[in-house]
Enzyme design. Structure first.
Site, PDB file in Angstrom:
ATOM      1  N   LYS A 176      -7.163   2.361  -2.857  1.00 49.46           N
ATOM      2  CA  LYS A 176      -7.760   3.360  -1.960  1.00 49.46           C
ATOM      3  C   LYS A 176      -8.417   4.454  -2.789  1.00 49.46           C
ATOM      4  O   LYS A 176      -7.979   4.762  -3.895  1.00 49.46           O
ATOM      5  CB  LYS A 176      -6.665   3.945  -1.072  1.00 49.46           C
ATOM      6  CG  LYS A 176      -7.162   4.840   0.044  1.00 49.46           C
ATOM      7  CD  LYS A 176      -6.090   5.021   1.115  1.00 49.46           C
ATOM      8  CE  LYS A 176      -6.575   5.940   2.218  1.00 49.46           C
ATOM      9  NZ  LYS A 176      -5.660   5.969   3.365  1.00 49.46           N
TER      10      LYS A 176
ATOM     11  N   ASP B  41     -11.968   7.421   6.172  1.00 53.00           N
ATOM     12  CA  ASP B  41     -11.146   6.242   6.429  1.00 53.00           C
ATOM     13  C   ASP B  41     -10.502   6.383   7.813  1.00 53.00           C
ATOM     14  O   ASP B  41      -9.293   6.497   7.941  1.00 53.00           O
ATOM     15  CB  ASP B  41     -10.080   6.146   5.327  1.00 53.00           C
ATOM     16  CG  ASP B  41      -9.149   4.959   5.516  1.00 53.00           C
ATOM     17  OD1 ASP B  41      -9.624   3.913   5.968  1.00 53.00           O
ATOM     18  OD2 ASP B  41      -7.953   5.091   5.196  1.00 53.00           O
TER      19      ASP B  41
ATOM     20  N   GLU C 171      -2.983  -2.991  -2.533  1.00 51.21           N
ATOM     21  CA  GLU C 171      -4.139  -2.422  -1.818  1.00 51.21           C
ATOM     22  C   GLU C 171      -4.566  -1.083  -2.407  1.00 51.21           C
ATOM     23  O   GLU C 171      -3.798  -0.131  -2.459  1.00 51.21           O
ATOM     24  CB  GLU C 171      -3.783  -2.249  -0.336  1.00 51.21           C
ATOM     25  CG  GLU C 171      -4.926  -1.650   0.497  1.00 51.21           C
ATOM     26  CD  GLU C 171      -4.587  -1.541   1.981  1.00 51.21           C
ATOM     27  OE1 GLU C 171      -3.456  -1.886   2.378  1.00 51.21           O
ATOM     28  OE2 GLU C 171      -5.465  -1.092   2.746  1.00 51.21           O
TER      29      GLU C 171
ATOM     30  N   ASP D  42      -7.444  -3.970  10.025  1.00 55.18           N
ATOM     31  CA  ASP D  42      -6.690  -2.727   9.853  1.00 55.18           C
ATOM     32  C   ASP D  42      -7.429  -1.582  10.528  1.00 55.18           C
ATOM     33  O   ASP D  42      -8.303  -0.961   9.930  1.00 55.18           O
ATOM     34  CB  ASP D  42      -6.471  -2.431   8.366  1.00 55.18           C
ATOM     35  CG  ASP D  42      -5.536  -1.246   8.157  1.00 55.18           C
ATOM     36  OD1 ASP D  42      -4.976  -0.752   9.150  1.00 55.18           O
ATOM     37  OD2 ASP D  42      -5.370  -0.811   7.000  1.00 55.18           O
TER      38      ASP D  42
ATOM     39  N   HIS E 215     -11.792   2.077   2.462  1.00 57.23           N
ATOM     40  CA  HIS E 215     -11.157   2.735   1.318  1.00 57.23           C
ATOM     41  C   HIS E 215     -12.067   3.055   0.143  1.00 57.23           C
ATOM     42  O   HIS E 215     -11.593   3.233  -0.971  1.00 57.23           O
ATOM     43  CB  HIS E 215      -9.991   1.876   0.815  1.00 57.23           C
ATOM     44  CG  HIS E 215      -8.785   1.963   1.692  1.00 57.23           C
ATOM     45  ND1 HIS E 215      -7.541   1.528   1.305  1.00 57.23           N
ATOM     46  CD2 HIS E 215      -8.628   2.450   2.943  1.00 57.23           C
ATOM     47  CE1 HIS E 215      -6.673   1.718   2.282  1.00 57.23           C
ATOM     48  NE2 HIS E 215      -7.311   2.272   3.283  1.00 57.23           N
TER      49      HIS E 215
ATOM     50  N   ASP F 113      -9.706  -2.879   1.458  1.00 56.27           N
ATOM     51  CA  ASP F 113      -9.825  -2.340   2.818  1.00 56.27           C
ATOM     52  C   ASP F 113     -11.213  -1.726   2.942  1.00 56.27           C
ATOM     53  O   ASP F 113     -11.599  -0.878   2.114  1.00 56.27           O
ATOM     54  CB  ASP F 113      -8.722  -1.292   3.023  1.00 56.27           C
ATOM     55  CG  ASP F 113      -8.707  -0.691   4.420  1.00 56.27           C
ATOM     56  OD1 ASP F 113      -9.771  -0.233   4.877  1.00 56.27           O
ATOM     57  OD2 ASP F 113      -7.624  -0.661   5.038  1.00 56.27           O
TER      58      ASP F 113
ATOM     59  N   HIS G 271      -8.746  -6.072   4.385  1.00 54.92           N
ATOM     60  CA  HIS G 271      -8.363  -5.264   5.536  1.00 54.92           C
ATOM     61  C   HIS G 271      -9.678  -4.844   6.169  1.00 54.92           C
ATOM     62  O   HIS G 271     -10.316  -3.900   5.710  1.00 54.92           O
ATOM     63  CB  HIS G 271      -7.563  -4.030   5.118  1.00 54.92           C
ATOM     64  CG  HIS G 271      -6.096  -4.271   5.077  1.00 54.92           C
ATOM     65  ND1 HIS G 271      -5.177  -3.256   4.938  1.00 54.92           N
ATOM     66  CD2 HIS G 271      -5.393  -5.418   5.206  1.00 54.92           C
ATOM     67  CE1 HIS G 271      -3.953  -3.781   4.960  1.00 54.92           C
ATOM     68  NE2 HIS G 271      -4.058  -5.084   5.108  1.00 54.92           N
TER      69      HIS G 271
ATOM     70  N   TRP H 147       0.865  -1.186   0.000  1.00 55.67           N
ATOM     71  CA  TRP H 147       0.000   0.000   0.000  1.00 55.67           C
ATOM     72  C   TRP H 147       0.898   1.231   0.000  1.00 55.67           C
ATOM     73  O   TRP H 147       1.853   1.309   0.770  1.00 55.67           O
ATOM     74  CB  TRP H 147      -0.923   0.068   1.224  1.00 55.67           C
ATOM     75  CG  TRP H 147      -1.656   1.388   1.216  1.00 55.67           C
ATOM     76  CD1 TRP H 147      -2.707   1.723   0.414  1.00 55.67           C
ATOM     77  CD2 TRP H 147      -1.318   2.564   1.963  1.00 55.67           C
ATOM     78  NE1 TRP H 147      -3.042   3.044   0.621  1.00 55.67           N
ATOM     79  CE2 TRP H 147      -2.214   3.575   1.572  1.00 55.67           C
ATOM     80  CE3 TRP H 147      -0.354   2.856   2.920  1.00 55.67           C
ATOM     81  CZ2 TRP H 147      -2.180   4.869   2.094  1.00 55.67           C
ATOM     82  CZ3 TRP H 147      -0.309   4.148   3.449  1.00 55.67           C
ATOM     83  CH2 TRP H 147      -1.218   5.137   3.050  1.00 55.67           C
TER      84      TRP H 147
ATOM     85  N   ASP I  37     -10.414   4.349  10.403  1.00 55.87           N
ATOM     86  CA  ASP I  37      -9.825   3.159  11.021  1.00 55.87           C
ATOM     87  C   ASP I  37     -10.257   2.952  12.468  1.00 55.87           C
ATOM     88  O   ASP I  37      -9.430   2.705  13.341  1.00 55.87           O
ATOM     89  CB  ASP I  37      -8.286   3.196  10.898  1.00 55.87           C
ATOM     90  CG  ASP I  37      -7.828   3.011   9.464  1.00 55.87           C
ATOM     91  OD1 ASP I  37      -7.908   1.878   8.962  1.00 55.87           O
ATOM     92  OD2 ASP I  37      -7.424   4.005   8.824  1.00 55.87           O
TER      93      ASP I  37
HETATM   94  C1  RNT Z   1      -3.829   2.853   4.619  1.00 55.43           C
HETATM   95  C2  RNT Z   1      -3.955   1.406   4.372  1.00 55.43           C
HETATM   96  C3  RNT Z   1      -2.840   0.555   4.933  1.00 55.43           C
HETATM   97  C4  RNT Z   1      -2.408   0.979   6.318  1.00 55.43           C
HETATM   98  C5  RNT Z   1      -1.418   0.046   6.971  1.00 55.43           C
HETATM   99  C6  RNT Z   1      -0.798   0.651   8.198  1.00 55.43           C
HETATM  100  O1  RNT Z   1      -4.944   3.561   4.267  1.00 55.43           O
HETATM  101  O2  RNT Z   1      -5.181   0.956   4.831  1.00 55.43           O
HETATM  102  O3  RNT Z   1      -3.224  -0.772   4.902  1.00 55.43           O
HETATM  103  O4  RNT Z   1      -3.486   1.165   7.181  1.00 55.43           O
HETATM  104  O5  RNT Z   1      -0.494  -0.358   6.063  1.00 55.43           O
HETATM  105 ZN    ZN Z   2      -5.517  -1.155   4.845  1.00 55.23          ZN
END
Ligand code: RNT
Ligand code: ZN
Length: 423
Positions: A232, A298, A230, A330, A266, A263, A290, A189, A300
């Site tokens: 986004k 985003d 990955e 994640d 994302h 993810d 993720h 990523w 988290d």
């Molecule tokens: C970032 C991505 C990625 C990170 C990690 C820490 O938007 O989701 O996966 O969260 O690599």
């Molecule tokens: Zn991620």
């Protein structure tokens, strides 16, 4: 107060009968649940800090808020916290490690010079736990990523540095997979993007393609290592343009036969990963999830047992995709006890899979095929009231982890005895 084992068993026996009325075999669901491995992300334990002491800000659009005391400061502290978290989660899981968690014995090692030996502490620890590890190059929190561009940078020196980091990490991933006898997924990523509308959307994407192709040029034995990319939609500071968008990486993963990482934080807020699984698995062999929870962006947040989490698990189970979907978490929350965050998120992910595995899918499918949408909706809603929690408690009991809310007492004791001493 701990609930008596006998009561757990009684509740389980009743639940089993209830599920049997729907044609669901509970023991079978539990044995399938034991096969679900969650890749627990190391970065929840220290707010994505790592051990390089570069003093660079996290950047890359990543932001951790909160300053709950007791964050892990060393590899041993982080492993101790992970040990505690794993002791609260039923089953055998995996560790998801970032390159910035290298152990370099106090000396500065450039990211493009990292080697498997810098992760030996992690490998030995995982081997003792008979656990696999997944890996991630770290393309952020570094002076060479300060302008937000890495693999797509127009600056040859910067781009080359990050390509070399990617190559180094892939070798580390393969060495980890070989040492632990289970393929290590190395997930790329990158933060690359721009805050405001760019004129050139094409150039960075072409450079990213070439950089990735260079990183992945050398074949790796799939028994040891798998590559993932990955995508986004946007990030803090990359609101207008993200080089590695969904279309970019979906195309890349299809063309180059890599794993695609989705993810759940994302995408556009009304877009859901649960709906993407059965689409992309027509075109890519395997995906990495993720599992995260975005709140308005985003952000988290720690994963809760919400509708989308259950929908993701249902799609994986209904599609028969358990062997093609790798499940990672994640999120990073520094406003609550970090070990508790791991326990809450992982237990929720597993509970979502349990709910999915306890579903009388063929019954629901028959209704759908017969055009009985009234019955489909009615039964889906009735199922929400089924006693899956009694099955979950029994599973925790049998797997030797705390039942119900008892895990919280463990975390509180750990906070008192260990975390509070961390200054
Ligand atoms: C970032 C991505 C990625 C990170 C990690 C820490 O938007 O989701 O996966 O969260 O690599
Ligand atoms: Zn991620």
């Amino acid at each position: 107060m701990a609930i008596e084992d006998r009561r757990v068993e009684q509740a389980y026996a009743l639940a089993k009968e209830r599920y049997a009325e729907w044609g669901v075999e509970v023991d079978q669901a539990l044995s399938r649940l034991s096969e679900v491995a969650i890749s627990l992300h190391c970065w929840q334990g220290d707010d994505v800090t790592g051990f390089e002491s570069l003093g660079a800000e996290l950047g890359g659009g990543l932001a951790v808020t909160g300053n709950y005391p007791g964050k892990a400061r060393t590899p041993d502290e982080l492993r101790a916290d992970l040990d505690k978290a794993f002791s609260l989660i039923p089953g055998t899981h995996r560790l998801n490690l970032h390159a910035s968690y290298a152990e370099t014995g106090g000396s500065r090692v450039e990211r493009n010079e990292l080697e498997p030996k810098h992760f030996q502490g992690w490998i030995d620890w995982a081997a003792r736990k008979k656990m696999g590890i997944d890996f991630n190059p770290t393309f952020f929190a570094h002076p060479k990523a300060a302008d937000g561009l890495t693999l797509s940078s127009p600056d040859d020196a910067i781009r080359t540095y990050w390509i070399e980091h990617g190559i180094a990490c892939r070798k580390i991933g393969a060495a980890i997979g070989e040492a632990l006898d289970t393929p290590c997924i190395t997930n790329v990523w990158i933060p690359d993007g721009s805050k405001d509308t760019p004129i050139d959307r094409k150039g960075p994407r072409e450079r990213l393609t070439r950089s990735l192709d260079t990183i992945f040029a050398e074949p790796i034995d799939p028994r040891f290592g798998l590559d993932a990319v990955e995508c986004k939609l946007f990030g803090l500071g990359s609101e207008s343009y993200v080089v590695g968008s969904h279309e970019f990486y979906l195309g890349y993963a299809m063309a180059r036969k890599t794993v695609l990482c989705l993810d759940s934080g994302h995408f556009h807020p009304t877009e859901v990963v649960s709906d993407k699984i059965s689409s992309v698995l027509n075109w890519v062999d395997e995906i990495l999830l993720h599992v995260s929870r975005g709140v308005r962006w985003d952000s988290d947040h720690v994963v809760t047992l919400g509708e989308e989490l259950v929908a993701i698990a249902q799609e994986v189970v209904r599609g028969g995709y358990l062997n093609r979907v790798h499940v990672g978490l994640d999120f990073f929350d520094a406003s609550i006890n970090r070990v508790a965050a791991w326990a809450i998120g992982s237990r929720n992910a597993l509970r979502a899979f349990l709910i999915a595995l306890l579903e009388p899918t063929s019954l629901l499918r028959d209704l759908e095929n017969a055009g009985d949408f009234t019955g489909r909706l009615a039964l889906l809603e009735e199922l929400k009231g089924m006693p899956f929690a009694a099955v979950w408690d029994y599973h925790c009991l049998k797997q030797g982890v705390p039942v119900g809310r008892d895990w919280l007492e463990d975390v509180r004791a750990y906070e008192r005895d260990v975390l509070s001493g961390r200054g």
